[in-house]
Design a protein around this motif. Structure first.
Motif, mmCIF file in Angstrom:
data_model
loop_
_atom_site.group_PDB
_atom_site.id
_atom_site.type_symbol
_atom_site.label_atom_id
_atom_site.label_comp_id
_atom_site.label_asym_id
_atom_site.label_seq_id
_atom_site.Cartn_x
_atom_site.Cartn_y
_atom_site.Cartn_z
ATOM 1 N N ALA A 76 0.832 -1.205 0.000
ATOM 2 C CA ALA A 76 0.000 0.000 0.000
ATOM 3 C C ALA A 76 0.866 1.254 0.000
ATOM 4 O O ALA A 76 0.613 2.199 -0.761
ATOM 5 C CB ALA A 76 -0.936 -0.009 1.205
ATOM 6 N N GLN A 77 1.891 1.295 0.825
ATOM 7 C CA GLN A 77 2.748 2.478 0.900
ATOM 8 C C GLN A 77 3.534 2.662 -0.390
ATOM 9 O O GLN A 77 3.721 3.794 -0.866
ATOM 10 C CB GLN A 77 3.698 2.381 2.088
ATOM 11 N N HIS A 108 -8.194 -1.335 -0.145
ATOM 12 C CA HIS A 108 -8.875 -0.440 0.797
ATOM 13 C C HIS A 108 -7.970 0.732 1.159
ATOM 14 O O HIS A 108 -8.422 1.889 1.215
ATOM 15 C CB HIS A 108 -9.261 -1.216 2.051
ATOM 16 N N ALA A 109 -6.696 0.467 1.390
ATOM 17 C CA ALA A 109 -5.763 1.518 1.799
ATOM 18 C C ALA A 109 -5.524 2.526 0.688
ATOM 19 O O ALA A 109 -5.553 3.745 0.921
ATOM 20 C CB ALA A 109 -4.445 0.895 2.248
ATOM 21 N N HIS A 117 -8.238 5.046 -0.029
ATOM 22 C CA HIS A 117 -8.331 6.115 0.960
ATOM 23 C C HIS A 117 -7.166 7.097 0.909
ATOM 24 O O HIS A 117 -7.290 8.214 1.415
ATOM 25 C CB HIS A 117 -8.422 5.512 2.371
ATOM 26 N N HIS A 118 -6.037 6.718 0.313
ATOM 27 C CA HIS A 118 -4.854 7.566 0.434
ATOM 28 C C HIS A 118 -4.223 7.985 -0.886
ATOM 29 O O HIS A 118 -3.288 8.792 -0.880
ATOM 30 C CB HIS A 118 -3.802 6.858 1.293
#
Length: 296
Positions: free
Chosen positions: A247-248, A280-281, A284-285
């Protein structure tokens, strides 16, 4: 018969941004655009209740306003619209079944209102078998393009890169097909990203193992995208095997991107989470539009 791009309108700034993005995507693909506004309403025997006139008027206004706006901005687009008297998630899932993709407004940072409120967006994404693209308010034509020489937003510069996040443990065909076609239509570069992590081990062994894992990850990624390079020779591809949490890594790689493509495993169960923690992550970001592509 051509599958349309379907966009859900709810009157929010996010859904208007989604409608604009969907219109441009429909033009790029040479397919129609269909606007949907879902309003649950009441049974027919209650249709004459005076208290329903205000919500009926608002529902008609949302759809008519969206039609007028898009007809003015994109006169060459084949456009249709429909108001559906059903719960929003049910209506959108049904419409998406016959669509090329479904486009929704995303207000993920605030979590208030729009299609991203409550369970509407999650319920829709969980049960749609076609790609779902989430677009934030404020996303416009210039945001799809790189800045000009002075660093100013510009709609005449080349398109920003398309990014696709890949997990070799699962099928990547649907994601790669969507990502390569999106890059081809934009004449944009494609960044194929595979995030890997070093397992816990004694510090003395880290350097040697890290090097071996990086080489393996690079070979794996190259093998996955090789057939697609041949299929899309005009697409400039950058293969990125990056160490870190997936995700990052995707958030970092998409800071200057125009579109992120991620996957969602199709699960038959009606209950429970269906997007997965990485998807999901990033929803949102990540600031750019996110295409969530279902796969087996």
């Amino acid at each position: 018969m051509l599958r349309p791009v379907v966009v859900g309108l709810d009157g929010s700034p996010e859904s208007l941004a989604a409608a604009d993005w969907a219109a441009r995507e429909a033009l790029r693909r040479g397919i129609p655009l269909r606007l949907i506004h879902a309003w649950e309403g009441l049974p027919p025997d209650a249709a004459d209740l005076p208290e329903l006139e205000a919500p009926r008027h608002w529902a008609r206004r949302i759809l008519r306003g969206g039609l007028d706006r898009l007809n003015e901005r994109y006169p060459q687009l084949y456009l249709s619209a429909d108001q559906i008297s059903r719960p929003a998630a049910d209506a959108l899932v049904e419409e998406a079944a016959a669509a090329e993709m479904l486009v929704l407004g995303s207000r993920a940072f605030s979590g208030l209102g729009g299609f991203m409120s409550g369970s509407v967006a999650s319920a829709t994404m969980a049960h749609v078998a076609r790609p779902v693209v989430l677009v934030r308010a404020g996303q416009g034509l210039e945001d799809e393009h790189v800045p000009d020489a002075e660093g100013r937003p510009c709609a005449r510069t080349p398109y920003r890169a398309v990014v696709v996040g890949l997990d070799p443990a699962h099928s990547c065909e649907e994601l790669l097909a969507f990502a390569f076609e999106s890059a081809r239509l934009r004449a944009a570069p494609l960044r194929a990203v595979y995030a890997w992590q070093l397992p816990y081990m004694p510090t003395a062994s880290e350097t040697k193992v890290r090097g071996a894992l990086r080489e393996t990850a690079e070979r794996t990624l190259a093998a996955i995208i090789a057939p697609w390079r041949d299929k899309y020779p005009s697409v400039e591809v950058h293969a990125l095997a990056e160490e870190g949490r997936a995700a990052q890594v995707l958030v970092d790689v998409t800071k200057d991107a125009g579109l992120l493509v991620v996957g969602r495993r199709i699960r038959p169960a009606r209950l429970g989470a269906h997007t997965g923690p990485i998807t999901h992550a990033v929803v949102h970001h990540v600031g750019c539009p996110v295409a969530v592509v279902p796969h087996e």
